[in-house]
Motif scaffolding. Structure first.
Motif, mmCIF file in Angstrom:
data_model
loop_
_atom_site.group_PDB
_atom_site.id
_atom_site.type_symbol
_atom_site.label_atom_id
_atom_site.label_comp_id
_atom_site.label_asym_id
_atom_site.label_seq_id
_atom_site.Cartn_x
_atom_site.Cartn_y
_atom_site.Cartn_z
ATOM 1 N N ASP A 223 2.199 40.537 87.614
ATOM 2 C CA ASP A 223 2.543 41.547 88.411
ATOM 3 C C ASP A 223 4.337 41.768 88.318
ATOM 4 O O ASP A 223 4.686 40.649 88.496
ATOM 5 N N THR A 225 8.264 43.069 88.480
ATOM 6 C CA THR A 225 9.301 43.864 89.191
ATOM 7 C C THR A 225 10.552 43.861 88.431
ATOM 8 O O THR A 225 11.059 42.781 88.012
ATOM 9 N N SER A 227 14.253 45.184 88.136
ATOM 10 C CA SER A 227 15.434 45.948 88.785
ATOM 11 C C SER A 227 16.591 46.063 87.974
ATOM 12 O O SER A 227 16.774 45.593 86.761
ATOM 13 N N ARG A 244 4.563 51.373 91.989
ATOM 14 C CA ARG A 244 4.482 51.646 93.420
ATOM 15 C C ARG A 244 5.508 52.310 93.842
ATOM 16 O O ARG A 244 6.767 52.054 93.570
ATOM 17 N N LYS A 247 7.940 50.894 96.577
ATOM 18 C CA LYS A 247 9.005 50.163 96.412
ATOM 19 C C LYS A 247 10.135 50.481 95.847
ATOM 20 O O LYS A 247 11.363 50.041 96.120
ATOM 21 N N SER A 255 8.062 48.045 90.806
ATOM 22 C CA SER A 255 7.266 47.210 90.749
ATOM 23 C C SER A 255 5.813 47.637 90.304
ATOM 24 O O SER A 255 5.269 48.669 90.696
ATOM 25 N N ASP B 730 0.649 50.944 97.254
ATOM 26 C CA ASP B 730 1.820 50.405 98.012
ATOM 27 C C ASP B 730 1.389 49.686 99.379
ATOM 28 O O ASP B 730 2.080 48.683 99.702
ATOM 29 N N PHE B 733 0.419 46.335 98.617
ATOM 30 C CA PHE B 733 1.467 45.650 98.006
ATOM 31 C C PHE B 733 2.018 45.049 99.271
ATOM 32 O O PHE B 733 2.538 44.042 99.235
ATOM 33 N N ARG B 737 2.835 41.186 100.423
ATOM 34 C CA ARG B 737 4.316 40.489 100.784
ATOM 35 C C ARG B 737 4.115 40.015 102.036
ATOM 36 O O ARG B 737 4.859 38.776 102.331
#
Lengths: 424, 848
Positions: A223, A225, A227, A244, A247, A255, B730, B733, B737
């Motif tokens: 997974d 991420t 940036s 996603r 995000k 993400s 989403d 996710f 978190r």
């Protein structure tokens, strides 16, 4: 509903014929070919590209996509959103590209069994079924050498227990059970500049379109991420289904759980404030008389952060009545195509602070015509700048969750000319 | 020692054996490697055909595959190979997946022709439905339902029922796909199928749901009552479905919403004026604050009193919100589907969000550009302000195909505003340099359209056109003079200076069309052009013989008008006119002779018997020429007929006849009419109704019961359906978190692959459900105070007079001319207007 597909060769012959619903007779292809040649003949300098993507026949709407010389034709009987058909038709060569590395009449013929299997899986009774390359590869193995060896060896040793693909992953875009000994992921940020520059050197419109092409070779279910240093630059973007949305909306980070292999993670658009961002300036001057014209074209570098411009090519389509051309250039070489009436100047590499390439010469019209004398000229510009991002978008950090290994990460940037046009 | 030796010996001999075996294997298989190239199957001659049967019967998988590949090659060459059906069907139970897949392709192709034989395969499929591999189960159902033999529909039905409860979402997806196929086989099964669909609507897998909705749309599109309990869930799942599922879901939700909610668009639109609306909309666009928007719309209209009625239904607002992220999809149809949703459901302010994503699609393939541009035309004709800031993206590139160019021009003229017109105009003038004549014409027309759309900018447009009128290219001159003439008709105030300019150019103009237009303009405005007009007539008289037919007609008309204006007082004009009349009398072209006769009779009265006799002949001629025109005119000019019966002296009315105000031509965009179709539809692109097009349902006039969605209890779906495959979602996710255990803990269980997902599904699911519920309710609150601004539907009158697009005046004119003549002789007054029309204005101008 997309009922049938015909893939036609450049000469209009059927290469692939696939019906997902009821059979549609091949006659429709003849009708289509007729309409295409009629449409091309209907006006001066029309090509196959000018033929309408939807042609109406008495019974069908002939939706057709023309790509790489091949036509993907889908006759439609009932109202359907045409965009969906086009989107699907374009997916077919996309997938073939992914499977075979290139798409052409020969490649399709060499792999036609695989193509039929793919078409069978991509669509079910007129409704798209599996279009994700990763999921497709689970069902229809790609024809690489290892697969061939396995198939042939397996076939001779044990005819009965071929290894059946077992798992469909929970993510339609990612295979289950991916394993690599060396985990690595590469991002290629490629930006293309679209610009229209007028004869005074001023940009009429100017923007950068970027894509992030990713090659993921990571085991398990990573997974990620990703940036950016300056995500606010992005004016508008679209994502791979794995990203996603929320995000990005909230934190401006990407993400996602990547598919395995090559995929396009993101496309974005950046508005360039004005023309000073353009890395190159092309100054054409063309003085036209009744019988011909004198021209010279100067190319100079601007604002590339000291990086050289590579693969620079200028193309200047000339008026149809042009017959002769003489020219001289100090860098690279030029070529005049007397059939297509196109002047092509292959400059190659331009290094900052070297003398500017100049092409000058003259061309003549076979018959002096006023139309030729008044026509405007457009110069197409191509170039590549390596390790340069025109918009300045920079990757900050890539974080990996859910897997314990440390992957190797690579990021490359490149700027290219997209639809770059200079008016003379 | 001995042991070791023996061991070594055996080892070496083994190794030798092994290497030999491998070598043999390789040698045997080298021939197979060329199979990577499948092309050789395509050239199949008769000998090979005979071999196929042998291959299919072979016990080697390799040879079977060969045979099958050859068959498929034949199919793709368009040959009928149904004769092999019995041989192929035997292989349906093959152990090799490879073989089976090819058998399936063959069976699906020929099952319809060989129905009885196809039944032989059914048994195998039924057995496969219980296979432990999900792919086999799915494939069995797919092929079985794809065999279009009506007899087997009960078996397919059983298969569907079995697979609907399958643990694998992929198999359930296939089951959903089989439903419409089964319905086609046997429509009598409809009720049972609807039951199945209803059960499947409860499926919580984002992988499956899209296909279920597809089945719903095919089998029972009108049973929207089944959607009530699922509506909110569907909205929530929208973002996590696969691309094609999103498209189907949005289609369904659009139809559903149109029947279940009150129109959020149009409540205030009826009373607010366009200008007001634009202003408030523009303002709200620049303000980021949502509350601002509601402010504007409420004080912008009278609606503050019934604010409650104007609030968007929270459920509808939720849908609109859930669809928003999909504008970022890479699938262009998904983006367009959102646009469809927003155009047909959402309050007007929301349509601003569509601009950027739709523009983005313009970077895509040519065909996709084509569809997007067509839709942008439709949207821009109702809400041009969505795109006006993006005008640069519609600039034409020299490499654009013809159909893209024209659409872009249309859009540019639609979205032109005072702030961007200068740039658009400059750009349009650039296009005039193109070497493509058709495009130049379009571009000049586009300049004209811009000017009539934005009266404030007409002056600079006219300036630009005038510059073009002095261009070197004949066609450019002609087109720009025509465009100027059209504009001047709409704006009589600026005419004089402009015409003066044009007459100065007259000497250099060679294009007949341009000259004809200038002469008409001068004639029409001769009242104000007392000094110039006679001089123009003088020049015209000088060059009369060398003029083209159309121009001669206009010169004659000009002369008539001048004489009518000045009366007999000006001797010079009279002489000039008579000179022209005399020249025209012996002209080669009968239209010119006719016009001359007609004008002579009109201006100088019936002194000359010869002329009336001549016009008698004329009747017949024009009957032949102007047939199509006639009927209409007879009908319309009845008033004129009565008038002439009173036997008035025509020459008393010359002024009224010749110099009456001509109505300005209505300039219509060629793309007009698209906006009446559903956004995204084929009918919109083709601008006509395509078979199977269904317009959207009208909004209900009274609020349907909103509680149906709320009351729908959270029916506990069976556990197997609750695996959230929308793993990348989403919500999932966000949740993970938040979860106390942190990302890795909660995520880990789901990453184990399938088995893990099923195990953990139930609890996780409830967890997710409850969390997203909270989300929903809080959103509802915030959304409810969003106000709508009323739709601004500038519905253009359907019955507007249509101006024809073609610019070939000559023929048209001929018809009109002759028809004018004919009417003149028998009924006089009314038709004269028609006869003296400007060269380009079409029949529409003749109406009064």
């Amino acid at each position: 509903m997309i009922e049938s597909l015909f893939v036609l060769s450049p000469t209009g012959k059927v290469i692939i014929e696939k019906h997902w619903h009821e059979l549609i007779p091949r006659r429709v292809v003849d009708y289509f070919n007729e309409q295409v040649s009629k449409a091309i003949a209907s006006g001066e300098d029309l090509t196959r590209e000018d033929v309408l993507p939807i042609i109406s026949s008495p019974k069908y709407q002939l939706i057709n996509v023309y790509r790489d010389g091949l036509t993907y034709l889908s006759p439609i009987t009932k109202e359907v959103d045409p965009m969906m058909v086009f989107e699907f038709l374009h997916r077919i060569p996309d997938i073939m590209q992914e499977y075979f590395g290139q798409v052409s009449e020969t490649v399709i013929k060499e792999n036609f069994v695989t193509v039929y299997q793919l078409l069978e899986e991509m669509m079910d009774d007129g409704f798209p079924l599996t279009t994700e390359p990763n999921a497709l590869k689970e069902i229809v193995p790609a024809p690489n050498l290892i697969n061939t060896v396995i198939t042939t060896m397996g076939a001779t040793t044990s005819a009965s227990t071929r290894k059946m693909p077992h798992g469909m992953s929970n993510l339609p875009w990612r295979k289950a059970g991916v394993k690599y000994t060396r985990n690595e992921i590469f991002f290629d940020i490629v930006e293309e500049i679209d610009a229209i520059v007028d004869s005074t050197g001023k940009a009429v419109s100017c923007e950068a379109h970027g894509t992030i092409q990713t090659n993921s070779r990571l085991s398990g279910m990573p997974d990620l991420t990703l940036s950016f240093v300056n995500p606010r630059l992005v004016d508008d973007c679209s994502f791979h289904p794995s990203v996603r949305f929320n995000k990005w909306e909230s934190d401006k980070v990407l993400s996602f759980v990547p598919p395995d292999g090559h995929f396009r993670l993101m496309s974005y658009r950046v508005n360039l404030p004005s023309q000073q961002n353009l890395p190159v300036q092309v100054k054409p001057s063309i003085n036209i008389g009744a019988n011909g014209a004198k021209f010279d074209i100067t190319v100079s570098l601007r604002n590339t952060e000291g990086k050289p411009l590579e693969n620079v090519v200028l193309t200047l389509p000339l008026h149809k009545s042009t017959t002769t051309l003489t020219a001289h250039c100090n860098v690279g070489q030029y070529m005049f195509d007397p059939v297509g009436k196109v002047l092509r100047w292959d400059i190659g590499k331009i290094v900052p602070r070297e003398r500017a390439p100049v092409l000058s010469g003259s061309f003549g019209f076979g018959t002096s015509s006023e139309a030729a004398a008044n026509a405007g000229y457009n110069i197409g510009v191509e170039f590549v700048i390596n390790s340069h991002s025109l918009s300045g978008l920079k990757v900050d950090v890539l974080k990996l969750f859910n897997e314990s290994y440390k992957p190797y990460k690579g990021v490359r940037t490149m700027t290219k000319a997209g639809r770059y046009q200079v008016r003379a | 020692m001995y042991n070791v030796d023996a061991y070594l010996k055996s080892l070496t001999s083994n190794a030798a054996k092994l290497s030999k075996k491998v070598q043999d294997g390789i040698a045997e298989n080298t021939r197979d490697f060329r199979f990577e190239n499948q092309a050789h199957f395509l050239d199949t001659n008769e000998d090979k055909m005979r071999e196929i049967r042998k291959n299919l019967d072979s016990k080697y998988e390799k040879e079977k595959l060969d045979g099958l590949k050859r068959l498929i090659a034949m199919i793709s060459k368009g040959r009928d190979v149904s004769e092999f059906f019995p041989d192929v069907v035997k292989n349906v139970a093959s152990n090799s997946l490879e073989v089976r897949k090819l058998v399936y392709i063959y069976i699906l192709r020929y099952a319809e022709q060989e129905q009885d034989l196809a039944l032989l395969s059914i048994n195998t499929f039924q057995k496969d439905l219980s296979d432990k591999n999900q792919l086999i189960r799915a494939m069995a159902l797919r092929v079985m339902s794809g065999i279009r033999v009506p007899v087997i529909s009960p078996i397919v039905m059983l298969g569907i029922k079995k697979c609907v409860t399958d643990l694998s979402p992929y198999v359930r997806k296939i089951a959903a796909h089989a439903i419409p196929k089964c319905y086609q086989l046997d429509p009598a099964q409809k009720d049972a199928l609807i039951d199945i669909i209803n059960t499947m609507l409860g499926d919580n897998s984002t992988f499956t749901i899209g296909s279920v909705l597809m089945a719903f749309n095919h089998v029972c599109p009108d049973r929207l009552d089944l959607i009530h309990p699922q509506y909110r869930k569907l909205c929530r799942m929208l973002v996590d479905m696969d691309e094609w599922g999103q498209i189907t879901a949005m289609d369904l939700l659009l139809r559903y919403s149109r029947t279940q909610f009150l129109n959020p668009i149009g409540k205030t639109s009826a009373t607010t004026t366009r200008a007001k609306k634009e202003k408030s909309v523009v303002k709200s666009f620049y303000s980021d604050d949502d509350s601002d928007i509601s402010h504007h719309s409420s004080d912008g209209s009278e609606s503050s009193s019934d604010d409650e009625n104007n609030a968007v239904d929270p459920d509808l607002a939720f849908l609109i919100k859930c669809a928003l992220p999909l504008l970022q999809s890479r699938n262009s149809q998904v983006v367009l589907s959102v646009a469809k949703l927003y155009m047909h459901l959402a309050p007007v302010e929301d349509s601003y969000k569509l601009g950027r994503p739709l523009i983005r699609l313009l970077r895509s393939h040519r065909e996709i550009q084509y569809v997007v541009l067509n839709n942008i035309v439709a949207i821009a004709s109702q809400r041009p302000y969505v795109f006006d800031q993006f005008y640069q993206h519609f600039f034409v590139r020299s490499t654009d195909p013809v159909f893209i160019r024209n659409l872009k021009l249309d859009i540019l003229t639609m979205i032109a505003t005072e702030s961007n017109i200068t740039f658009i105009l400059r750009e349009l003038q650039e296009y005039v340099k193109s070497s493509n004549k058709g495009f130049v014409t379009e571009a000049i027309e586009a300049i004209g359209r811009c000017a009539s759309n934005i009266p404030e900018m007409a002056e600079s447009c006219l300036g630009g056109l005038l510059k073009l009128a002095s261009s070197k290219s004949d066609s450019v001159v002609a087109e720009s003079v025509v465009a100027i003439r059209r504009l001047l008709q709409q704006r009589p105030d600026d005419s004089i200076a402009m015409i003066t300019q044009l007459t100065k150019l007259l000497d250099d103009m060679t294009e007949p069309l341009a000259r004809a237009n200038v002469f008409w303009l001068v004639g029409q405005h001769c009242v104000q052009l007392t000094t110039i007009a006679p001089d123009v007539l003088r020049k015209a008289a000088k060059s009369f013989c060398s003029e083209s037919e159309g121009t001669k007609l206009q010169i004659l008309t000009l002369g008539g008008k001048l004489v009518a204006q000045e009366g007999a007082s000006s001797k010079t004009i009279n002489l000039l006119f008579q000179y022209i009349l005399n020249m025209a009398r012996y002209d080669l072209d009968y239209n010119v002779r006719d016009r001359a006769r007609f004008l002579r009779a009109l201006v100088y009265g019936n002194q000359n018997d010869l002329q009336s006799g001549g016009s008698g002949d004329q009747n017949q001629e024009s009957d032949e020429n102007g047939e199509s025109e006639e009927h209409r005119d007879h009908g319309e000019d009845m008033g004129g007929f009565e008038y002439s019966e009173k036997e008035l002296n025509l020459s008393d009315h010359i002024k009224a006849i010749l110099l009456s105000e001509k109505p300005a031509p209505v300039q219509e965009n060629p793309s007009h009419g698209r906006e009446q179709y559903r956004v995204g539809s084929m009918s919109l692109v083709l601008n006509r109704v395509v078979a199977g097009y269904e317009p959207l349902p009208e909004w209900p006039t009274t609020q349907p019961d909103p509680s149906v969605r709320r009351l729908a209890a959270q029916m506990d779906a069976p556990g197997y359906m609750n695996d959230h495959t929308g793993f990348g979602s989403d919500s999932a996710f966000a949740k993970s978190r938040q979860a106390a255990g942190g990302f890795d803990a909660s995520g880990g269980s789901r990453y184990d692959g399938q088995a893990g997902a099923y195990r953990g599904a139930q609890s996780l699911d409830k967890f997710l459900e409850s969390s997203s519920e909270e989300e929903t309710s809080s959103e509802e609150e915030t959304d409810s105070d969003e106000d709508d601004d009323g739709e601004e539907e500038t519905s253009e009158g359907e019955d507007e007079e249509e101006e024809e697009a073609s610019e070939e005046e000559e023929e048209e004119e001929e018809e009109e001319e002759s028809e004018g003549e004919e009417e003149e002789s028998e009924e006089g007054v009314s038709s004269e207007e028609e006869a003296i029309l400007p060269p380009t204005s079409k029949r529409s101008n003749g109406r009064r």
